[in-house]
Design an enzyme around this catalytic site. Structure first.
Site, mmCIF file in Angstrom:
data_model
loop_
_atom_site.group_PDB
_atom_site.id
_atom_site.type_symbol
_atom_site.label_atom_id
_atom_site.label_comp_id
_atom_site.label_asym_id
_atom_site.label_seq_id
_atom_site.Cartn_x
_atom_site.Cartn_y
_atom_site.Cartn_z
ATOM 1 N N TRP A 102 0.709 -1.290 -0.010
ATOM 2 C CA TRP A 102 0.089 -0.085 0.174
ATOM 3 C C TRP A 102 0.887 1.117 -0.065
ATOM 4 O O TRP A 102 0.577 2.320 -0.814
ATOM 5 C CB TRP A 102 -1.023 -0.077 1.264
ATOM 6 N N ASP A 187 -1.445 6.701 6.198
ATOM 7 C CA ASP A 187 -2.715 5.926 5.599
ATOM 8 C C ASP A 187 -2.973 5.009 6.944
ATOM 9 O O ASP A 187 -2.145 4.031 7.164
ATOM 10 C CB ASP A 187 -2.468 5.088 4.434
ATOM 11 N N LYS A 211 -12.191 -1.453 6.591
ATOM 12 C CA LYS A 211 -11.317 -2.651 7.102
ATOM 13 C C LYS A 211 -11.860 -2.811 8.597
ATOM 14 O O LYS A 211 -12.455 -4.052 9.093
ATOM 15 C CB LYS A 211 -9.940 -2.166 7.079
#
Ligand SMILES: *Cc1c(COP(=O)(O)O)cnc(C)c1O
Length: 375
Positions: A102, A187, A211
C-alpha cells in the site's frame, strides 16, 4: 442462520449488533416511515446520524479542537492522489516511507499527482528486501532509518500494511518516525480505531472504513486545520480538503447509508468499553495466533520480524503451497472464511479486526494446532 467466522482483510467482518440495529431500523428510521437512505442528506433525520458519527470519532480518539474530522468518498486510493494534490506546493517534494504494497501505491500516485502540479514525490526510506518477484517486506523501519528533509511537504507512512502484515507501534521499539516540523501523514485504513493514539502527532490521517469501522464507500480523515488552510486552491473544489471542512462534509451528497453504518459501528465500539478495552482484546487475539505459529515452528512460519508483527493481519506460511491449499479448504468446512493470503504474496492471512470475535480466533487457533499435529 449460520454466521461465518469472517477473517476477510476488507471488506471485513462487521459487529453483529451494528448489523442488527440496521435491520431493525431499515424500513422505518427514527419513526419517519422511511429508510435512512431515502432521507435527504440535508434533512434533520440524516443530519443527526452524520453529526453523531463525527462526534463519536472525536470522543473515542480525543481529537483536538484544532483538527477537522472529515468524511469523504473515493476510498483510501483516492486519498493517495488527493493528499499530494492538496499539500505539495510547486517545487516541493513529498516523502514516503514504504513498508509494503500500500505504501508503494501511495508513492506511485503521489508521484503522478505531485508532478501534475509542479512538485515531486520520493522515497525517504524503504524496508523492501530483494527485487521483482522475490521482493519482500518484513518490517517497519527503525526510527534512525528515517530522515525527513526539513523542507518536505510531508512524510507519508502506512501504519499497517494489510497485505504484508507489518505494523508500526505494536512494539515500543518501532514508533512512527519523528518528523519535527514536517507534517506526518498516515494511511491508517487497516488499523484505524484498533486503539487510541495521539492525533496531534500527525498532520493528517486517513482511513477507508471497510477494514475496521464500517462498509466501503466512506473514508475518514483527521486533519489539522492549519494544513487544511494551507492547502492548494488551484485544484478542483471537489478535491480540496477545505471543501468538506467548510461544509461539515456535506458539500455534495455523502454516502449516507455508509456513514449510518459507521455510526452504528462506533456506537457499538463505545458501548463495548471503547478503545482501551478493544486494544487489550485485539492484542490477545493476535498473540494467540502468533503463539501457535511460534510453538509449532517446524510447521508454521511467520515471515514478519517480531517487533513489526501486525495485530490486525496475522500472516504465516505452511511447509508447502499444497499444505496451504488444504488448510484453507478444511477451514472453510469449519465455517472460517477469508484465510487465503493476498494473491501477490500467497500463504495464510487471518485478519483480526475489532469485529472478529475472540471465540472465532480461539476456534482458528485450535484448528491450527490440530492441523500441525496431523502434519
Ligand atoms: C485497503 C487499503 C487501501 C485501499 O482502500 P480502497 O478503499 O480500496 O481504496 C489503502 N491502504 C490500505 C492500508 C489498505 O488496507
Amino acid at each position: 442462520m449460520n454466521r461465518k467466522r469472517n477473517f476477510n482483510a476488507g471488506p471485513a467482518a462487521l459487529p453483529l449488533p451494528a448489523l442488527e440495529r440496521a435491520r431493525e431500523e431499515l424500513l422505518d428510521f427514527a419513526k419517519s416511515g422511511m429508510s435512512v437512505m431515502e432521507h435527504s442528506h440535508r434533512g434533520k433525520e440524516y443530519e443527526a446520524v452524520h453529526d453523531e458519527a463525527i462526534a463519536l470519532l472525536r470522543e473515542l480518539l480525543g481529537v483536538p479542537e484544532s483538527y477537522d474530522v472529515l468524511l469523504v468518498q473515493g476510498g483510501a486510493s483516492q486519498l493517495f492522489a488527493q493528499v499530494p494534490m492538496n499539500l505539495v506546493e510547486k517545487g516541493q517534494t513529498a516523502e514516503y516511507v514504504v513498508s509494503g504494497a500500500w505504501g508503494e501505491k501511495a508513492l506511485s500516485e503521489g508521484k503522478a499527482a505531485a508532478a501534475m502540479l509542479g512538485g515531486a514525490a520520493r522515497v525517504a526510506c524503504t524496508t523492501a528486501v530483494g527485487e521483482g518477484k522475490d521482493k519482500k517486506y518484513l518490517r517497519v523501519p527503525l526510527p534512525s532509518e528515517v530522515k525527513a528533509s526539513p523542507d518536505a511537504a510531508y512524510l507519508h507512512v502506512t501504519s499497517n500494511e494489510t497485505i504484508h502484515g507489518v505494523q508500526y507501534e505494536v512494539d515500543p521499539s518501532r514508533p512512527f518516525p519523528a518528523t519535527g516540523k514536517v507534517p506526518l501523514v498516515a494511511d491508517m485504513s487497516s488499523d484505524f480505531l484498533w486503539r487510541k493514539f495521539d492525533v496531534s502527532r500527525f498532520g493528517l490521517v486517513y482511513a477507508g472504513a471497510q477494514k475496521n469501522i464500517g462498509p466501503s464507500g466512506v473514508v475518514v480523515l483527521l486533519v489539522s486545520k492549519e494544513l487544511v488552510a494551507k492547502g492548494r486552491k488551484d485544484i478542483p473544489k471537489i478535491f480540496q480538503l477545505r471543501t468538506p471542512a467548510e461544509n461539515k462534509s456535506l458539500y455534495n451528497t455523502p454516502p449516507t447509508f455508509g456513514i449510518y453504518m459507521v455510526r452504528n459501528v462506533l456506537a457499538w465500539l463505545k458501548g463495548t468499553g471503547g478503545l482501551a478495552a478493544m486494544e487489550a482484546q485485539n492484542r490477545k487475539k493476535a498473540a494467540r495466533l502468533y503463539g501457535v505459529v511460534d510453538r509449532n515452528a517446524s510447521f508454521y512460519r511467520c515471515p514478519v520480524e517480531k517487533e513489526s508483527r501486525s495485530v490486525m493481519n496475522v500472516v504465516f506460511r505452511l511447509p508447502s503451497e499444497q499444505y496451504e491449499e488444504r488448510f484453507i479448504a478444511e477451514s472453510k468446512k469449519r465455517d472460517m472464511v477469508g484465510l487465503k493470503g493476498h494473491r501477490s504474496v500467497g500463504g495464510i492471512r487471518a485478519s483480526t479486526y475489532n469485529a472478529v470475535q475472540p471465540e472465532w480466533v480461539e476456534e482458528l487457533a485450535a484448528f491450527m494446532e490440530e492441523f500441525a499435529q496431523r502434519g
